[in-house]
Write a protein that holds these residues in place. Structure first.
Motif, PDB file in Angstrom:
ATOM      1  N   HIS A 381       0.825  -1.213   0.000  1.00  0.00           N
ATOM      2  CA  HIS A 381       0.000   0.000   0.000  1.00  0.00           C
ATOM      3  C   HIS A 381       0.860   1.265   0.000  1.00  0.00           C
ATOM      4  N   THR A 382       2.120   1.176   0.510  1.00  0.00           N
ATOM      5  CA  THR A 382       2.996   2.354   0.446  1.00  0.00           C
ATOM      6  C   THR A 382       3.423   2.643  -0.986  1.00  0.00           C
ATOM      7  N   GLU A 383       3.786   1.596  -1.742  1.00  0.00           N
ATOM      8  CA  GLU A 383       4.168   1.781  -3.148  1.00  0.00           C
ATOM      9  C   GLU A 383       3.009   2.325  -3.971  1.00  0.00           C
ATOM     10  N   ILE A 384       1.814   1.762  -3.732  1.00  0.00           N
ATOM     11  CA  ILE A 384       0.641   2.243  -4.471  1.00  0.00           C
ATOM     12  C   ILE A 384       0.331   3.686  -4.094  1.00  0.00           C
ATOM     13  N   GLY A 385       0.423   3.990  -2.795  1.00  0.00           N
ATOM     14  CA  GLY A 385       0.149   5.355  -2.344  1.00  0.00           C
ATOM     15  C   GLY A 385       1.109   6.368  -2.935  1.00  0.00           C
ATOM     16  N   VAL A 386       2.403   6.013  -3.015  1.00  0.00           N
ATOM     17  CA  VAL A 386       3.397   6.926  -3.606  1.00  0.00           C
ATOM     18  C   VAL A 386       3.080   7.180  -5.068  1.00  0.00           C
ATOM     19  N   GLU A 387       2.704   6.123  -5.800  1.00  0.00           N
ATOM     20  CA  GLU A 387       2.368   6.297  -7.213  1.00  0.00           C
ATOM     21  C   GLU A 387       1.154   7.203  -7.396  1.00  0.00           C
ATOM     22  N   VAL A 388       0.130   6.997  -6.564  1.00  0.00           N
ATOM     23  CA  VAL A 388      -1.073   7.837  -6.663  1.00  0.00           C
ATOM     24  C   VAL A 388      -0.724   9.304  -6.345  1.00  0.00           C
ATOM     25  N   ALA A 389       0.008   9.536  -5.264  1.00  0.00           N
ATOM     26  CA  ALA A 389       0.352  10.903  -4.887  1.00  0.00           C
ATOM     27  C   ALA A 389       1.259  11.566  -5.920  1.00  0.00           C
ATOM     28  N   LYS A 390       2.195  10.798  -6.476  1.00  0.00           N
ATOM     29  CA  LYS A 390       3.081  11.356  -7.501  1.00  0.00           C
ATOM     30  C   LYS A 390       2.297  11.693  -8.769  1.00  0.00           C
ATOM     31  N   ALA A 401       6.825  10.908   3.175  1.00  0.00           N
ATOM     32  CA  ALA A 401       6.101  10.430   4.354  1.00  0.00           C
ATOM     33  C   ALA A 401       5.333   9.147   4.039  1.00  0.00           C
ATOM     34  N   ILE A 402       4.707   9.078   2.856  1.00  0.00           N
ATOM     35  CA  ILE A 402       3.981   7.864   2.462  1.00  0.00           C
ATOM     36  C   ILE A 402       4.948   6.699   2.317  1.00  0.00           C
ATOM     37  N   ALA A 403       6.096   6.946   1.675  1.00  0.00           N
ATOM     38  CA  ALA A 403       7.040   5.863   1.383  1.00  0.00           C
ATOM     39  C   ALA A 403       7.787   5.371   2.617  1.00  0.00           C
ATOM     40  N   SER A 404       7.974   6.242   3.615  1.00  0.00           N
ATOM     41  CA  SER A 404       8.856   5.894   4.743  1.00  0.00           C
ATOM     42  C   SER A 404       8.124   5.576   6.038  1.00  0.00           C
ATOM     43  N   HIS A 405       6.785   5.640   6.071  1.00  0.00           N
ATOM     44  CA  HIS A 405       6.122   5.483   7.371  1.00  0.00           C
ATOM     45  C   HIS A 405       6.147   4.039   7.880  1.00  0.00           C
ATOM     46  N   HIS A 406       6.548   3.075   7.014  1.00  0.00           N
ATOM     47  CA  HIS A 406       6.768   1.696   7.470  1.00  0.00           C
ATOM     48  C   HIS A 406       8.238   1.304   7.348  1.00  0.00           C
ATOM     49  N   GLY A 407       9.128   2.286   7.178  1.00  0.00           N
ATOM     50  CA  GLY A 407      10.553   2.019   7.127  1.00  0.00           C
ATOM     51  C   GLY A 407      11.055   1.481   5.806  1.00  0.00           C
ATOM     52  N   GLU A 408      10.242   1.558   4.736  1.00  0.00           N
ATOM     53  CA  GLU A 408      10.675   1.051   3.440  1.00  0.00           C
ATOM     54  C   GLU A 408      11.591   2.028   2.706  1.00  0.00           C
ATOM     55  N   GLU A 409      11.674   3.249   3.199  1.00  0.00           N
ATOM     56  CA  GLU A 409      12.530   4.273   2.584  1.00  0.00           C
ATOM     57  C   GLU A 409      13.068   5.161   3.697  1.00  0.00           C
ATOM     58  N   GLU A 410      14.213   5.791   3.453  1.00  0.00           N
ATOM     59  CA  GLU A 410      14.815   6.654   4.468  1.00  0.00           C
ATOM     60  C   GLU A 410      14.029   7.956   4.612  1.00  0.00           C
ATOM     61  N   PHE A 411      14.062   8.508   5.821  1.00  0.00           N
ATOM     62  CA  PHE A 411      13.419   9.801   6.052  1.00  0.00           C
ATOM     63  C   PHE A 411      14.248  10.907   5.409  1.00  0.00           C
ATOM     64  N   LYS A 412      13.574  11.789   4.684  1.00  0.00           N
ATOM     65  CA  LYS A 412      14.236  12.923   4.039  1.00  0.00           C
ATOM     66  C   LYS A 412      13.734  14.261   4.563  1.00  0.00           C
ATOM     67  N   CYS A 413      12.757  14.235   5.449  1.00  0.00           N
ATOM     68  CA  CYS A 413      12.237  15.484   6.010  1.00  0.00           C
ATOM     69  C   CYS A 413      11.647  15.183   7.390  1.00  0.00           C
ATOM     70  N   ILE A 414      11.500  16.217   8.207  1.00  0.00           N
ATOM     71  CA  ILE A 414      10.966  16.063   9.560  1.00  0.00           C
ATOM     72  C   ILE A 414       9.509  15.622   9.517  1.00  0.00           C
TER      73      ILE A 414
END
Length: 519
Positions: A381-390, A401-414
């Protein structure tokens, strides 16, 4: 007679003319004499006036010349006085310079004397250094004889001792700094999170995913099934939802992995039961109407959520997907309610930290947007959410925030960090979610197993529903400095091997005991 008269007249005229000319000439001569006299008077007067003007001019010129001489004499005297003053100042400056030169000469003489003294002292120092070196060599030789150790060996021993001391001091300093930093960070984090939770104040409820449709009587079950089962087959074919008709009195159960599709089927069945007319054509007609109404309702729900959060400029497609989250649950927790709660908590924490509250709310609201269509598309659902938002050109912080909230990607902003924290708060609060007992027990067992696998660990306990692991080590095998690295190693292995919401606190305890017996 006539001629004579004529001649007399002519002669008279001529005589008259000569007489007139005579008198005219006489008058002219008188006037000329008068004019000549007047001119002579004017000329004489002018001569007298010019003589007077010349006399006055000569007098004035003499006065001017006299005054000019006086001013010139005065200016000359002033210039002479200025020159005398300047000459006096120059003489004083020369005297001052002479004094300074004398002082400089005396200082130079003092410097020469000091240089000589320094040269003498340097020679004395060199001589002393030579004597010290001789004594040092003698002491080293005597020390080597006594200690039976060369100077290189002694240096190596000292270096090793200094390295050990430095490591010990560094570990102590690191532990003190970590404890101080954690203390301050925990206080600030508790303050921000508690403020956000208090101001959010959501309801503590847990929703179930089973859909039960009540019937007016058990006879309605037969009408739903239809002759030779044609009604129930048509219903399942049109809606994509299975109807379970069992011994449950006055009720049937709708079963489907898609909660949105299950909701449309529920609306369709309730209307068919209410109307009483159940046949294949009617089923399809009611289904289409229910689907249209639910799509409109979904859009209204999404718009209401955006309005309540004060968010604008959201695409219609994302608004529709937000509305669909109302019919999606995760461990019994309504995903739309969870997303709104995360948006509120994230926005409150961002406001406390002075960040962009709108972006934080937007990221919190859309962090689970992929769950609206994860049954229809491939991927998490994170991958799908990122695609929809993009696709709908959302801000890069929202994407992170969508991609990293389950730790699948590094945090790039607060904002992404705040979304993960708010997601953990919303998911782990009492009454938010239901978890299968077997998976819960298995997770606790895995936590204790990982902790117990490290050398020197005596016992380990998973407490606070798996939010903390307390580890007791053997004091003879693990010293105080080793506690820090051990807690980090255990935390790292838990991160690598387990999946869990929020964070897990690892506490390592070293207890030294001394036992004595009085007899």
């Amino acid at each position: 007679m006539g001629v004579t008269y004529y001649l007399l007249v002519v002669a008279g005229a001529v005589i008259g003319a000569f007489v007139g000319m005579f008198y005219q000439k006489k008058r002219n001569d008188a006037e000329n004499q008068k004019l000549n006299k007047t001119a002579e008077d004017i000329i004489s007067k002018a001569k007298r006036e010019s003589d007077e003007i010349l006399k006055e001019a000569k007098i004035e010129s003499k006065d001017i010349i006299f005054k000019g001489k006086q001013e010139l004499d005065k200016e000359v005297r002033e210039k002479r006085n200025d020159l005398k003053a300047q000459e006096k100042r120059i003489i004083q400056k020369e005297e001052s310079l002479d004094k300074k030169l004398d002082a400089i000469e005396r200082k130079e003489e003092g410097f020469v004397q000091k240089d000589a003294d320094i040269e003498k002292r340097l020679k004395d120092i060199d001589a002393t250094r030579e004597r010290v070196n001789e004594l040092k060599q003698n002491i080293i030789m005597e020390t080597e004889k006594i200690a039976n150790m060369t100077s290189e060996e002694a240096k190596q021993m000292l270096i090793e001792q200094m390295v050990d001391d430095a490591k010990l001091e560094a570990a102590r300093t690191l532990r003190e700094m970590e404890e101080e930093t954690k203390s301050e960070a925990d206080k600030k984090a508790r303050s921000i999170i508690s403020t956000a939770i208090q101001r959010c104040a959501p309801e503590y409820i847990s929703e179930i995913t089973v859909t039960v449709v009540a019937l007016p009587s058990d006879e309605m079950k037969g009408r739903i099934i239809g002759r030779e089962g044609r009604n129930i087959r048509t219903f399942e074919s049109v809606t994509g939802v299975d109807i379970i008709v069992d011994d449950t009195p006055e009720a049937v159960i709708l079963s489907s992995y898609d909660p949105f599709r299950r909701e449309i089927a529920k609306m369709t069945l309730e209307r068919l039961v209410s109307d009483g007319r159940i046949h294949p054509a009617r089923i399809e007609e009611v289904y289409n109407k229910a689907k249209e109404e639910l799509e409109k309702h979904v859009l209204e729900v999404g718009e209401e959520a955006l309005f309540n959060l004060g968010l604008h400029n959201v695409s219609k497609e994302i608004t529709r997907l937000l509305g669909r989250l109302k019919y999606r649950t995760s461990y019994g927790q309504n995903v739309l309610g969870h997303s709104i709660e995360v948006a509120k908590i994230t926005g409150l924490m961002a406001a406390e930290l002075g960040l962009n509250e709108k972006i934080a709310k937007r990221a919190g609201l859309l962090h689970d947007i992929g769950k609206a269509i994860d049954y229809e598309a491939e991927g998490s659902h994170t991958e799908i959410g990122v695609e929809v938002a993009k696709k709908h050109k959302e801000d890069w912080r929202v994407l992170n925030a969508i991609a990293s909230h389950h730790g699948e990607e590094e945090f790039k902003c607060i904002e992404a960090v705040l979304v993960q924290a708010a997601d953990a708060i919303s998911a782990s609060r009492p009454g938010a979610r239901r978890e299968v007992l077997e998976s819960y027990i298995k997770r606790l067992e895995n936590l204790e197993s990982i902790a117990s696998g490290f050398d020197g660990v005596q016992k380990s306990y998973a407490i606070q529903a798996g939010r903390e692991v307390r580890i007791i080590v053997e004091p003879e095998r693990v010293n105080d400095e080793r506690l820090i690295t051990l807690s980090k190693d255990i935390s790292k292995q838990i991160e690598d091997e387990l999946t869990y919401p929020g964070q897990i606190k690892v506490t390592v305890i070293r207890e030294a005991r001394a036992v004595g017996y009085a007899k």
